[in-house]
Design a protein around this motif. Structure first.
Motif, PDB file in Angstrom:
ATOM      1  N   LYS A   1       0.766  -1.118   0.208  1.00  0.00           N
ATOM      2  CA  LYS A   1       0.167  -0.078   0.073  1.00  0.00           C
ATOM      3  C   LYS A   1       0.820   1.262  -0.011  1.00  0.00           C
ATOM      4  O   LYS A   1       0.197   2.501   0.224  1.00  0.00           O
ATOM      5  N   GLY A   2       2.045   0.993   0.058  1.00  0.00           N
ATOM      6  CA  GLY A   2       3.215   2.360  -0.299  1.00  0.00           C
ATOM      7  C   GLY A   2       3.790   2.697   1.058  1.00  0.00           C
ATOM      8  O   GLY A   2       4.439   3.650   1.195  1.00  0.00           O
ATOM      9  N   LEU A   3       3.315   2.095   1.957  1.00  0.00           N
ATOM     10  CA  LEU A   3       4.117   2.217   3.397  1.00  0.00           C
ATOM     11  C   LEU A   3       5.637   2.017   3.329  1.00  0.00           C
ATOM     12  O   LEU A   3       5.948   0.740   2.756  1.00  0.00           O
ATOM     13  N   SER A   4       6.670   2.840   3.861  1.00  0.00           N
ATOM     14  CA  SER A   4       7.991   2.470   3.839  1.00  0.00           C
ATOM     15  C   SER A   4       8.270   1.310   5.076  1.00  0.00           C
ATOM     16  O   SER A   4       7.355   1.333   6.044  1.00  0.00           O
ATOM     17  N   PRO A   5       9.291   0.398   4.999  1.00  0.00           N
ATOM     18  CA  PRO A   5       9.659  -0.202   5.952  1.00  0.00           C
ATOM     19  C   PRO A   5       9.802   0.537   7.485  1.00  0.00           C
ATOM     20  O   PRO A   5       9.495  -0.306   8.672  1.00  0.00           O
ATOM     21  N   PHE A   6      10.393   1.765   7.349  1.00  0.00           N
ATOM     22  CA  PHE A   6      10.207   2.498   8.478  1.00  0.00           C
ATOM     23  C   PHE A   6       9.279   2.798   9.271  1.00  0.00           C
ATOM     24  O   PHE A   6       8.775   2.728  10.405  1.00  0.00           O
ATOM     25  N   ALA A   7       8.020   3.152   7.997  1.00  0.00           N
ATOM     26  CA  ALA A   7       6.520   3.789   8.634  1.00  0.00           C
ATOM     27  C   ALA A   7       5.949   2.506   9.076  1.00  0.00           C
ATOM     28  O   ALA A   7       5.244   2.356  10.347  1.00  0.00           O
TER      29      ALA A   7
ATOM     30  N   SER B   1       4.183  -0.573  14.071  1.00  0.00           N
ATOM     31  CA  SER B   1       3.993  -1.653  15.009  1.00  0.00           C
ATOM     32  C   SER B   1       4.764  -1.367  16.265  1.00  0.00           C
ATOM     33  O   SER B   1       3.996  -1.969  17.286  1.00  0.00           O
ATOM     34  N   GLY B   2       5.486  -0.592  16.411  1.00  0.00           N
ATOM     35  CA  GLY B   2       6.237  -0.292  17.676  1.00  0.00           C
ATOM     36  C   GLY B   2       5.271   0.863  18.683  1.00  0.00           C
ATOM     37  O   GLY B   2       5.252   0.418  19.671  1.00  0.00           O
ATOM     38  N   LEU B   3       4.688   1.600  17.823  1.00  0.00           N
ATOM     39  CA  LEU B   3       3.883   2.567  18.771  1.00  0.00           C
ATOM     40  C   LEU B   3       2.348   2.119  18.905  1.00  0.00           C
ATOM     41  O   LEU B   3       1.718   2.336  19.868  1.00  0.00           O
ATOM     42  N   VAL B   4       1.980   1.324  17.822  1.00  0.00           N
ATOM     43  CA  VAL B   4       0.289   0.972  18.057  1.00  0.00           C
ATOM     44  C   VAL B   4       0.487  -0.352  18.709  1.00  0.00           C
ATOM     45  O   VAL B   4      -0.191  -0.716  19.923  1.00  0.00           O
ATOM     46  N   PHE B   5       1.267  -1.613  18.319  1.00  0.00           N
ATOM     47  CA  PHE B   5       1.313  -2.460  18.945  1.00  0.00           C
ATOM     48  C   PHE B   5      -0.049  -3.349  19.217  1.00  0.00           C
ATOM     49  O   PHE B   5      -0.196  -3.615  20.522  1.00  0.00           O
ATOM     50  N   ALA B   6      -0.734  -3.546  18.118  1.00  0.00           N
ATOM     51  CA  ALA B   6      -2.267  -4.013  18.681  1.00  0.00           C
ATOM     52  C   ALA B   6      -2.314  -4.802  16.928  1.00  0.00           C
ATOM     53  O   ALA B   6      -3.098  -4.066  16.096  1.00  0.00           O
ATOM     54  N   GLY B   7      -2.070  -6.096  16.735  1.00  0.00           N
ATOM     55  CA  GLY B   7      -2.005  -6.825  15.542  1.00  0.00           C
ATOM     56  C   GLY B   7      -3.422  -6.682  14.644  1.00  0.00           C
ATOM     57  O   GLY B   7      -3.447  -6.172  13.717  1.00  0.00           O
TER      58      GLY B   7
ATOM     59  N   GLY C   1       4.267  -1.585  30.605  1.00  0.00           N
ATOM     60  CA  GLY C   1       3.807  -2.999  30.636  1.00  0.00           C
ATOM     61  C   GLY C   1       2.468  -3.151  29.932  1.00  0.00           C
ATOM     62  O   GLY C   1       2.388  -3.855  29.167  1.00  0.00           O
ATOM     63  N   PHE C   2       1.751  -2.096  29.979  1.00  0.00           N
ATOM     64  CA  PHE C   2       0.542  -2.001  29.309  1.00  0.00           C
ATOM     65  C   PHE C   2       0.519  -1.548  28.117  1.00  0.00           C
ATOM     66  O   PHE C   2      -0.491  -1.703  27.228  1.00  0.00           O
ATOM     67  N   HIS C   3       1.702  -0.920  27.618  1.00  0.00           N
ATOM     68  CA  HIS C   3       2.010  -0.709  26.316  1.00  0.00           C
ATOM     69  C   HIS C   3       2.296  -1.880  25.470  1.00  0.00           C
ATOM     70  O   HIS C   3       1.833  -1.812  24.146  1.00  0.00           O
ATOM     71  N   VAL C   4       2.963  -2.563  26.105  1.00  0.00           N
ATOM     72  CA  VAL C   4       3.263  -3.910  25.148  1.00  0.00           C
ATOM     73  C   VAL C   4       2.475  -5.015  25.640  1.00  0.00           C
ATOM     74  O   VAL C   4       2.512  -6.089  25.669  1.00  0.00           O
TER      75      VAL C   4
ATOM     76  N   ALA D   1      -1.902   9.308  11.068  1.00  0.00           N
ATOM     77  CA  ALA D   1      -2.445   8.130  11.056  1.00  0.00           C
ATOM     78  C   ALA D   1      -1.939   7.381  11.892  1.00  0.00           C
ATOM     79  O   ALA D   1      -2.671   6.730  12.943  1.00  0.00           O
ATOM     80  N   ILE D   2      -0.630   6.929  11.953  1.00  0.00           N
ATOM     81  CA  ILE D   2      -0.071   6.155  13.010  1.00  0.00           C
ATOM     82  C   ILE D   2      -0.139   6.642  14.276  1.00  0.00           C
ATOM     83  O   ILE D   2      -0.491   5.870  15.452  1.00  0.00           O
ATOM     84  N   LEU D   3       0.039   8.006  14.489  1.00  0.00           N
ATOM     85  CA  LEU D   3       0.015   8.590  15.817  1.00  0.00           C
ATOM     86  C   LEU D   3      -1.404   8.582  16.608  1.00  0.00           C
ATOM     87  O   LEU D   3      -1.509   8.109  17.626  1.00  0.00           O
ATOM     88  N   GLY D   4      -2.233   8.742  15.709  1.00  0.00           N
ATOM     89  CA  GLY D   4      -3.853   8.668  15.977  1.00  0.00           C
ATOM     90  C   GLY D   4      -4.349   7.172  16.529  1.00  0.00           C
ATOM     91  O   GLY D   4      -4.483   7.056  17.756  1.00  0.00           O
ATOM     92  N   MET D   5      -3.741   6.075  15.677  1.00  0.00           N
ATOM     93  CA  MET D   5      -3.945   4.964  16.239  1.00  0.00           C
ATOM     94  C   MET D   5      -3.317   4.502  17.554  1.00  0.00           C
ATOM     95  O   MET D   5      -3.725   3.860  18.493  1.00  0.00           O
ATOM     96  N   ALA D   6      -1.839   5.124  17.605  1.00  0.00           N
ATOM     97  CA  ALA D   6      -1.091   4.690  18.721  1.00  0.00           C
ATOM     98  C   ALA D   6      -1.658   5.393  19.857  1.00  0.00           C
ATOM     99  O   ALA D   6      -1.866   4.776  21.032  1.00  0.00           O
ATOM    100  N   LEU D   7      -1.903   6.729  20.124  1.00  0.00           N
ATOM    101  CA  LEU D   7      -2.710   7.379  21.102  1.00  0.00           C
ATOM    102  C   LEU D   7      -3.919   6.352  21.418  1.00  0.00           C
ATOM    103  O   LEU D   7      -4.384   6.467  22.410  1.00  0.00           O
ATOM    104  N   GLY D   8      -4.958   6.313  20.414  1.00  0.00           N
ATOM    105  CA  GLY D   8      -6.141   5.631  20.607  1.00  0.00           C
ATOM    106  C   GLY D   8      -6.069   4.401  21.321  1.00  0.00           C
ATOM    107  O   GLY D   8      -6.674   4.064  22.230  1.00  0.00           O
ATOM    108  N   THR D   9      -5.001   3.645  20.866  1.00  0.00           N
ATOM    109  CA  THR D   9      -4.709   2.193  21.474  1.00  0.00           C
ATOM    110  C   THR D   9      -4.339   2.352  22.965  1.00  0.00           C
ATOM    111  O   THR D   9      -4.909   1.596  23.815  1.00  0.00           O
ATOM    112  N   TYR D  10      -3.315   3.388  23.035  1.00  0.00           N
ATOM    113  CA  TYR D  10      -2.900   3.333  24.447  1.00  0.00           C
ATOM    114  C   TYR D  10      -3.826   3.994  25.470  1.00  0.00           C
ATOM    115  O   TYR D  10      -3.631   3.622  26.514  1.00  0.00           O
ATOM    116  N   ALA D  11      -4.651   4.918  24.895  1.00  0.00           N
ATOM    117  CA  ALA D  11      -5.699   5.306  25.683  1.00  0.00           C
ATOM    118  C   ALA D  11      -6.867   4.292  26.408  1.00  0.00           C
ATOM    119  O   ALA D  11      -7.199   4.129  27.464  1.00  0.00           O
TER     120      ALA D  11
END
Lengths: 240, 100
Positions: free
Chosen positions: A44-50, A55-61, A113-116, B10-20
């Motif tokens: 979909k055009g996301l870079s490997p970094f993105a 994955s690191g910030l959201v961490f919810a498969g 811990g609750f983030h991971v 989008a990534i930031l919004g998803m991250a904040l929403g999930t952590y909330a």
């Protein structure tokens, strides 16, 4: 934080190792799923970094896979964020259930811990807490490794995606379903819990059919909780 | 770096929403000391949530998923977690091939 932190506490390393060993099957099951996520995201055009950052910030498969399915150009940011919150609303319940079992840990450890905290390590932590006191290396230590595993393999998926092709060919998506079945089975030991699972499955399937994707999770969760209240009876052995 | 503003938002919004969600549970749950029916409801959360997440895959996708799910449930009654995953993935690959 209260009481002696060293009271018959098992060693840091052995607790950490035990946590990782118990999480190992979940980590192996998460690998193809992370590869799948990375591969679709890259297409979909996301870079490997993105991909690694998400994955690191959201961490919810589950939410990440749903978001990447919705990903178009221009990116529907509001819709993606809303879908993420709805899918992850179950974390409010999950975290609330686990919170008293980690209350003895320092605040920073609970915040990290609750983030991971994902479905798999949360389920294992719940199971562990039912038998013995949760420790920081078991909970946060193993969770951190689980997190690293998810970030690394989704990054790899973004890079390898074009080479390996659709991981769904290898049943990668069903690894997620299979591990959830295994985790549910580890919780269901009484007839009452069977009733909870049946209620949840029925409500979730019905809601998914009527309302669509994120709503089935909450419907199933509340149906299961409702069933638990209905079939509850004061147990004579509840003294323990 | 290859990361545009919209993607980052989008990534930031998803991250904040999930952590909330996670943080809300942590704050609410730490104050709970439940017994009886309320505790039964809370104890039901793990199996109820996990079941709800996968129910549509199992019951509203197609017969290969439903059948592979049944095989996986049988495996879950006797095998350790890794074996359950192996059986489930093998079953879905075979059944999807049969389904064409």
């Amino acid at each position: 934080m209260t009481g002696s932190p060293h009271e018959t506490s098992p060693s840091f390393l052995s607790e950490w190792r035990e946590g990782i060993a118990e999480l190992a099957p979940a980590m192996i099951a998460a690998m193809p799923l992370a590869l799948l996520y990375g591969a679709i995201a890259a297409s979909k055009g996301l870079s490997p970094f993105a991909v690694a950052l998400s994955s690191g910030l959201v961490f919810a498969g589950g939410a990440q896979l749903a978001a990447i399915e919705m990903w178009t150009t221009p990116v529907p940011v509001a819709a993606i964020v809303l879908s993420t919150v709805l899918i992850n609303a179950r974390y409010v319940l999950m975290a609330a259930s686990l919170a008293p079992k980690v209350a003895h840990m320092p605040l920073w450890a609970r915040l990290l811990g609750f983030h991971v905290l994902a479905d798999e390590n949360w389920a294992l932590a719940e199971r562990r807490a039912a038998m013995r006191r949760l420790t920081l290396p078991y909970f946060l230590g193993a969770g951190a490794v689980f997190w690293l595993n998810w970030v690394a393999f989704s990054w790899a998926g973004a890079i390898l995606g074009p080479i390996i092709g659709d991981p769904r060919r290898f049943g990668a998506d069903f690894a997620f379903t299979a591990i959830f079945i295994g985790l549910v089975a580890s919780f269901v030991t009484t007839r009452r819990q069977v009733a909870v699972v049946v209620a949840s499955a029925a409500a979730a399937t019905l809601t998914h059919w009527m309302l669509g994707s994120p709503w089935h999770v909450l419907a199933g969760a509340f149906a299961g909780m409702g069933m638990a209240v209905l079939v509850w009876t004061p147990a004579p052995e509840a003294a323990t | 770096m290859s990361l545009d503003v919209t993607t980052f938002l989008a990534i930031l919004g998803m991250a904040l929403g999930t952590y909330a969600c996670r943080l809300t549970g942590l704050l609410v749950g730490a104050r709970l000391a439940l017994a009886g029916r309320a505790k039964a409801a809370l104890d039901a959360i793990p199996p109820a949530v996990l079941t709800a997440v996968i129910a549509p895959t199992l019951f509203a996708t197609g017969w290969p998923e439903t059948l592979a799910g049944a095989v996986t449930v049988l495996a879950a009654l006797r095998l350790p977690l890794l074996g359950v995953i192996a059986v489930g993935v093998a079953a879905i690959v075979v059944l999807r091939l049969l389904a064409g």
